[in-house]
Design an enzyme around this catalytic site. Structure first.
Site, PDB file in Angstrom:
ATOM      1  N   LYS A  83      12.136 -23.564  13.032  1.00  0.00           N
ATOM      2  CA  LYS A  83      12.464 -24.161  14.340  1.00  0.00           C
ATOM      3  C   LYS A  83      11.435 -25.218  14.738  1.00  0.00           C
ATOM      4  CE  LYS A  83      10.263 -20.481  16.983  1.00  0.00           C
ATOM      5  NZ  LYS A  83      10.107 -19.462  15.964  1.00  0.00           N
ATOM      6  N   LYS A 110      10.152 -24.783   4.292  1.00  0.00           N
ATOM      7  CA  LYS A 110      11.129 -23.788   4.753  1.00  0.00           C
ATOM      8  C   LYS A 110      11.829 -24.292   6.015  1.00  0.00           C
ATOM      9  CE  LYS A 110       8.804 -20.895   8.108  1.00  0.00           C
ATOM     10  NZ  LYS A 110       8.805 -19.652   8.791  1.00  0.00           N
ATOM     11  N   LYS A 131       0.074 -22.470  12.066  1.00  0.00           N
ATOM     12  CA  LYS A 131       0.518 -22.653  13.457  1.00  0.00           C
ATOM     13  C   LYS A 131      -0.590 -23.238  14.322  1.00  0.00           C
ATOM     14  CE  LYS A 131       4.467 -19.634  13.524  1.00  0.00           C
ATOM     15  NZ  LYS A 131       5.329 -18.711  14.189  1.00  0.00           N
TER      16      LYS A 131
HETATM   17  N1  AQP Z   1      13.487 -20.472   6.342  1.00  0.00           N
HETATM   18  C1  AQP Z   1      13.515 -19.152   6.316  1.00  0.00           C
HETATM   19  N2  AQP Z   1      14.023 -18.510   5.250  1.00  0.00           N
HETATM   20  C2  AQP Z   1      14.082 -17.145   5.192  1.00  0.00           C
HETATM   21  N3  AQP Z   1      13.644 -16.370   6.200  1.00  0.00           N
HETATM   22  C3  AQP Z   1      13.132 -16.963   7.303  1.00  0.00           C
HETATM   23  N4  AQP Z   1      12.626 -16.477   8.468  1.00  0.00           N
HETATM   24  C4  AQP Z   1      12.243 -17.516   9.252  1.00  0.00           C
HETATM   25  N5  AQP Z   1      12.489 -18.678   8.624  1.00  0.00           N
HETATM   26  C5  AQP Z   1      13.036 -18.375   7.413  1.00  0.00           C
HETATM   27  C6  AQP Z   1      12.543 -15.063   8.791  1.00  0.00           C
HETATM   28  O1  AQP Z   1      13.174 -14.866  10.053  1.00  0.00           O
HETATM   29  C7  AQP Z   1      12.579 -13.728  10.681  1.00  0.00           C
HETATM   30  C8  AQP Z   1      12.306 -14.008  12.125  1.00  0.00           C
HETATM   31  O2  AQP Z   1      11.233 -14.881  12.186  1.00  0.00           O
HETATM   32  P1  AQP Z   1      10.397 -15.157  13.478  1.00  0.00           P
HETATM   33  O3  AQP Z   1      10.874 -14.454  14.648  1.00  0.00           O
HETATM   34  O4  AQP Z   1       8.950 -14.995  13.134  1.00  0.00           O
HETATM   35  O5  AQP Z   1      10.757 -16.607  13.612  1.00  0.00           O
HETATM   36  P2  AQP Z   1       9.872 -17.687  13.083  1.00  0.00           P
HETATM   37  O6  AQP Z   1       9.119 -17.326  11.833  1.00  0.00           O
HETATM   38  O7  AQP Z   1       9.065 -18.037  14.258  1.00  0.00           O
HETATM   39  O8  AQP Z   1      10.932 -18.709  12.705  1.00  0.00           O
HETATM   40  P3  AQP Z   1      10.474 -20.073  12.286  1.00  0.00           P
HETATM   41  O9  AQP Z   1      11.589 -20.996  12.471  1.00  0.00           O
HETATM   42  O10 AQP Z   1       9.865 -19.994  10.939  1.00  0.00           O
HETATM   43  O11 AQP Z   1       9.383 -20.397  13.385  1.00  0.00           O
HETATM   44  P4  AQP Z   1       8.119 -21.280  13.264  1.00  0.00           P
HETATM   45  O12 AQP Z   1       8.620 -22.669  13.060  1.00  0.00           O
HETATM   46  O13 AQP Z   1       7.455 -21.085  14.597  1.00  0.00           O
HETATM   47  O14 AQP Z   1       7.318 -20.759  12.113  1.00  0.00           O
HETATM   48  C9  AQP Z   1      11.324 -13.384   9.875  1.00  0.00           C
HETATM   49  O15 AQP Z   1      11.574 -12.249   9.091  1.00  0.00           O
HETATM   50  C10 AQP Z   1      11.121 -14.598   9.003  1.00  0.00           C
HETATM   51  O16 AQP Z   1      10.527 -14.258   7.756  1.00  0.00           O
END
Ligand code: AQP
Length: 345
Positions: free
Chosen positions: A210, A207, A124
């Site tokens: 967002k 993966k 990040k």
């Molecule tokens: N692609 C994925 N497959 C399975 N699980 C996923 N999670 C996120 N992406 C995947 C799971 O969703 C939960 C919430 O995650 P968060 O609130 O931490 O959201 P995030 O990780 O910020 O989502 P993103 O889209 O992955 O954000 P960025 O792009 O900022 O990294 C967690 O349990 C996560 O494992």
């Protein structure tokens, strides 16, 4: 020796705890399949605590009005996905000040090198530019440690990308228990292998996230159903024609089969048989339909919760009250074990 259930009164069922960030308006399919579906299932077997982690959301720059709206939207989506406030505790992280308080304690127990090894911070901060990353982003996993330990959680339902943070939680809980006496339950990740990592529909090597470079491979649950159908139909597959589950050689098709199987409950082997001799287009068309059937009522239910802010607020207020009762007890024990002088009222 790891404690079974240290000082906090034992719940009748094992505890589950997880959180989701209100950083984007809509949850995506990876969030849902990797984590939220498990939240819903664990309500039946666990004393489950789920929160919208707004304190984590400010580790990157945020707009106050957007954060407020997205926090409500996140709670509404969790309810729409099937969380039942009668069967779990749903709350907003900042409504329970003990998170930040235990977070500080955990910061003081974490090695700088240990925190530096967290791959999510590296990813990040690299995306943002290292000099723009905040100290909050760096210590994000440590706040997550506090989130989990406050509730003496046994199981933490998450996607694969969170495994390292749960490992850190276990290390810090063991460290604290060794230094100050048994205080924290050692949690275990609850990661469902088949859906631990849902991949981007345009780039099945990464993966679904967002913060993907293009929204084309990202299925947002609140998108217009026709947008969702279009994204499924333009998913990247391969130059072969066989519909077979093979994540190494056919990552795109395998990702579609995983999504299809999870949403319908059909076994992957049965889907392979069903689509034998058929083209990728047929699989995508059918999956697009399955997706539309899933997101349409989800969108409606989310809107219903948003249209009734009184009910939403009351669910969150009750959730915060229940969460605080548990969190305050753990924090008081922690402070006492560390040698903080109790406040006399
Ligand atoms: N692609 C994925 N497959 C399975 N699980 C996923 N999670 C996120 N992406 C995947 C799971 O969703 C939960 C919430 O995650 P968060 O609130 O931490 O959201 P995030 O990780 O910020 O989502 P993103 O889209 O992955 O954000 P960025 O792009 O900022 O990294 C967690 O349990 C996560 O494992």
């Amino acid at each position: 020796m790891a404690p079974d259930r240290p000082p906090v009164a034992a719940p009748l069922r094992p505890r589950a705890l997880s959180g989701i960030q209100p950083t984007a308006g809509s949850f995506h399919l990876g969030n849902y399949l990797g984590a939220i579906r498990q939240y819903v299932a664990l309500q039946e077997t666990h004393d489950a605590f789920y929160m919208v982690v707004d304190l984590h959301a400010i580790t990157v720059p945020q707009d106050p009005a957007e954060l407020r709206a997205n926090t409500r939207l996140a709670a509404a989506q969790l309810l729409a996905a099937g969380l039942d406030p009668e069967r779990c505790t749903l709350f907003i992280q900042s409504h329970v000040p003990e998170h930040a308080q235990l977070g500080w304690v955990m910061n003081c127990l974490t090695g700088f090198g240990e925190a530096s090894r967290m791959t999510q911070f590296k990813d990040k901060s690299a995306k943002q530019g290292a000099d723009r990353a905040t100290v909050g982003l760096f210590t994000y996993p440590v706040l997550q440690v506090a989130d989990i330990l406050l509730y003496q959680a046994d199981a933490v339902p998450v996607g694969e990308d969170q495994r390292q943070h749960i490992e850190l939680t276990r290390d810090l809980a063991e460290r604290f228990n060794t230094r100050f006496g048994d205080t924290f339950t050692i949690p275990a990740p609850h990661i469902v292998k088949e859906v631990a990592k849902i991949y981007d529909l345009q780039d099945p090597a990464i993966k679904m996230s967002k913060s993907a470079s293009t929204p084309k491979g990202l299925i947002n649950l609140l998108d217009e159903p026709k947008t969702t159908a279009k994204k499924v139909k333009s998913a990247v597959t391969d130059t072969d024609t066989v519909i077979r589950f093979d994540p190494v050689d056919k990552p795109g098709v395998s990702n579609l089969l995983t999504i299809y199987s999870t949403l319908t409950g059909k076994a992957i082997a049965d889907l392979e048989k069903e689509y034998e001799g058929r083209m990728y287009g047929a699989l995508k068309t059918d999956l697009a339909e399955v997706m539309v059937e899933f997101v349409t009522p989800f969108r409606t239910r989310t809107q219903e919760y948003l249209d009734d802010p009184g009910t939403l607020d009351s669910i969150l207020a009750k959730g915060a009250e229940k969460a605080r009762a548990v969190a305050a007890e753990t924090l008081a024990t922690t402070f006492d074990r560390m040698g903080f002088l109790p406040a006399k009222h």
